[in-house]
Design a protein around this motif. Sequence first.
Motif, mmCIF file in Angstrom:
data_model
loop_
_atom_site.group_PDB
_atom_site.id
_atom_site.type_symbol
_atom_site.label_atom_id
_atom_site.label_comp_id
_atom_site.label_asym_id
_atom_site.label_seq_id
_atom_site.Cartn_x
_atom_site.Cartn_y
_atom_site.Cartn_z
ATOM 1 N N GLU A 235 0.849 -1.193 0.000
ATOM 2 C CA GLU A 235 0.000 0.000 0.000
ATOM 3 C C GLU A 235 0.880 1.236 0.000
ATOM 4 N N ILE A 236 0.405 2.271 -0.635
ATOM 5 C CA ILE A 236 1.134 3.528 -0.665
ATOM 6 C C ILE A 236 0.196 4.661 -0.274
ATOM 7 N N TYR A 237 0.650 5.494 0.661
ATOM 8 C CA TYR A 237 -0.113 6.653 1.127
ATOM 9 C C TYR A 237 0.658 7.907 0.708
ATOM 10 N N GLN A 238 -0.025 8.820 0.065
ATOM 11 C CA GLN A 238 0.637 10.043 -0.401
ATOM 12 C C GLN A 238 -0.189 11.282 -0.088
ATOM 13 N N LYS A 239 0.518 12.341 0.260
ATOM 14 C CA LYS A 239 -0.135 13.621 0.529
ATOM 15 C C LYS A 239 -0.346 14.357 -0.789
ATOM 16 N N LYS A 240 -1.615 14.668 -1.099
ATOM 17 C CA LYS A 240 -1.960 15.410 -2.307
ATOM 18 C C LYS A 240 -3.096 16.379 -1.996
ATOM 19 N N ASP A 241 -2.837 17.646 -2.303
ATOM 20 C CA ASP A 241 -3.871 18.683 -2.064
ATOM 21 C C ASP A 241 -4.374 18.654 -0.624
ATOM 22 N N LYS A 242 -3.446 18.587 0.299
ATOM 23 C CA LYS A 242 -3.731 18.626 1.738
ATOM 24 C C LYS A 242 -4.547 17.432 2.235
ATOM 25 N N THR A 243 -4.602 16.370 1.456
ATOM 26 C CA THR A 243 -5.279 15.134 1.886
ATOM 27 C C THR A 243 -4.334 13.952 1.710
ATOM 28 N N ILE A 244 -4.645 12.874 2.425
ATOM 29 C CA ILE A 244 -3.863 11.656 2.313
ATOM 30 C C ILE A 244 -4.618 10.671 1.429
ATOM 31 N N GLN A 245 -3.990 10.271 0.351
ATOM 32 C CA GLN A 245 -4.622 9.342 -0.579
ATOM 33 C C GLN A 245 -3.967 7.969 -0.469
ATOM 34 N N LYS A 246 -4.811 6.958 -0.356
ATOM 35 C CA LYS A 246 -4.331 5.582 -0.211
ATOM 36 C C LYS A 246 -4.508 4.822 -1.523
ATOM 37 N N LYS A 247 -3.477 4.058 -1.873
ATOM 38 C CA LYS A 247 -3.549 3.236 -3.080
ATOM 39 C C LYS A 247 -3.017 1.846 -2.764
ATOM 40 N N ILE A 248 -3.839 0.854 -3.042
ATOM 41 C CA ILE A 248 -3.390 -0.531 -2.892
ATOM 42 C C ILE A 248 -2.822 -0.982 -4.233
ATOM 43 N N LEU A 249 -1.559 -1.300 -4.244
ATOM 44 C CA LEU A 249 -0.902 -1.659 -5.493
ATOM 45 C C LEU A 249 -1.322 -3.053 -5.957
ATOM 46 N N LYS A 250 -1.406 -3.206 -7.257
ATOM 47 C CA LYS A 250 -1.718 -4.512 -7.824
ATOM 48 C C LYS A 250 -0.475 -5.398 -7.740
ATOM 49 N N VAL A 251 -0.635 -6.499 -7.073
ATOM 50 C CA VAL A 251 0.495 -7.413 -6.879
ATOM 51 C C VAL A 251 0.117 -8.782 -7.436
ATOM 52 N N LYS A 252 0.891 -9.247 -8.388
ATOM 53 C CA LYS A 252 0.678 -10.586 -8.930
ATOM 54 C C LYS A 252 1.406 -11.573 -8.022
ATOM 55 N N LYS A 253 0.640 -12.187 -7.132
ATOM 56 C CA LYS A 253 1.243 -13.035 -6.112
ATOM 57 C C LYS A 253 1.884 -14.285 -6.711
ATOM 58 N N GLN A 254 3.051 -14.575 -6.195
ATOM 59 C CA GLN A 254 3.781 -15.773 -6.596
ATOM 60 C C GLN A 254 4.687 -16.167 -5.454
ATOM 61 N N GLN A 255 4.888 -17.455 -5.265
ATOM 62 C CA GLN A 255 5.748 -17.924 -4.190
ATOM 63 C C GLN A 255 7.159 -17.371 -4.390
ATOM 64 N N PRO A 256 7.678 -16.590 -3.434
ATOM 65 C CA PRO A 256 9.020 -16.001 -3.595
ATOM 66 C C PRO A 256 10.109 -17.033 -3.859
ATOM 67 N N LEU A 257 10.026 -18.181 -3.188
ATOM 68 C CA LEU A 257 11.051 -19.201 -3.393
ATOM 69 C C LEU A 257 11.036 -19.716 -4.830
ATOM 70 N N GLU A 258 9.854 -19.791 -5.428
ATOM 71 C CA GLU A 258 9.769 -20.223 -6.823
ATOM 72 C C GLU A 258 10.443 -19.208 -7.747
ATOM 73 N N ARG A 259 10.199 -17.909 -7.496
ATOM 74 C CA ARG A 259 10.871 -16.869 -8.289
ATOM 75 C C ARG A 259 12.387 -16.985 -8.152
ATOM 76 N N GLU A 260 12.823 -17.170 -6.917
ATOM 77 C CA GLU A 260 14.260 -17.258 -6.651
ATOM 78 C C GLU A 260 14.887 -18.442 -7.383
ATOM 79 N N LEU A 261 14.270 -19.604 -7.272
ATOM 80 C CA LEU A 261 14.831 -20.803 -7.887
ATOM 81 C C LEU A 261 14.773 -20.740 -9.412
#
Length: 299
Positions: A235-261
């Motif tokens: 998640e990323i929170y950013q200050k814009k126009d005196k407000t805090i905007q939240k954005k949940i990033l799109k994450v393509k989930k994958q087993q980290p160990l599989e990526r590593e191997l």
Amino acid sequence: MRIGIIGLGKIGSLHLKVCRQIKGIKKLYLVDIDKSKLLNYPYPTFSDYRKLKDLVDGVIIATPTSTHFPIASFFLKSRMPVLVEKPLTPTLKEARSLVRLAKERRTLLFVGHVERYNAAYISIRKLIKSPRFIECHRLSSYPYRSLDISVVLDLMIHDLDIILDITKDKVKKIEAIGVNVLSPSIDIANVRLTFEKGCVANITASRISKERIRKFRVFSHNTYISLDYANQIAEIYQKKDKTIQKKILKVKKQQPLERELREFVTLVKKKRNPLIFATKAKNALELALKIQKVIEKNI
């Protein structure tokens, strides 16, 4: 491709499970000094890792940390690509020796810092600009394994590796405290790192917690990034126009160990041997050992 897995404890068994799923791996060989761990597998098995020398294209070392150096040295001298579980070695002298040997023999020395391959971290890595404060919590229940090393080398080193990756700075000051509760070595630790450019990192690692938590937060000017490794949420929170905007990033989930191997297998297949993996692992180990030394002075 033929891969040998040395050490069939908890981590080695995870490597085996993932290796079975990688199509590029055509044959597996297993090694463990405890022959009971090798029963019921449809693969060639050995109690002596040296017997793999002429049988495989690469090896995965998932043995106790104290054995990493002699085993990795043996294969590097034979120009055999090696993946060593973290930490690379128990001492900086041994780590430097392995990195030097890999360079001399132009052979791949790959180290299993698996959080580098977490999809949530990959999604936010390039978004982190000039971090000012970093907060990490890595808590696990008592593992009954890796007790030959402290929680700093067992768990905290994951976060140290990531922090060094995103700060790209040198540590100016280390403040640390830790306690050995259930094992002879440090089981819980808290560290405050101050970097030369002003960033501060507060890191807590425990292997005696009821909860399993792996969270990482980064604060910079007008931006706050929150990362949940376990659930692969960013998640990323950013200050814009005196407000805090939240954005949940799109994450393509994958087993980290599989990526590593998969990366390790690709590098072996292409006969590439970048030294960056071993160098970063050595740097993380060096910082972890400095932290451990500060803690031991305070116990």
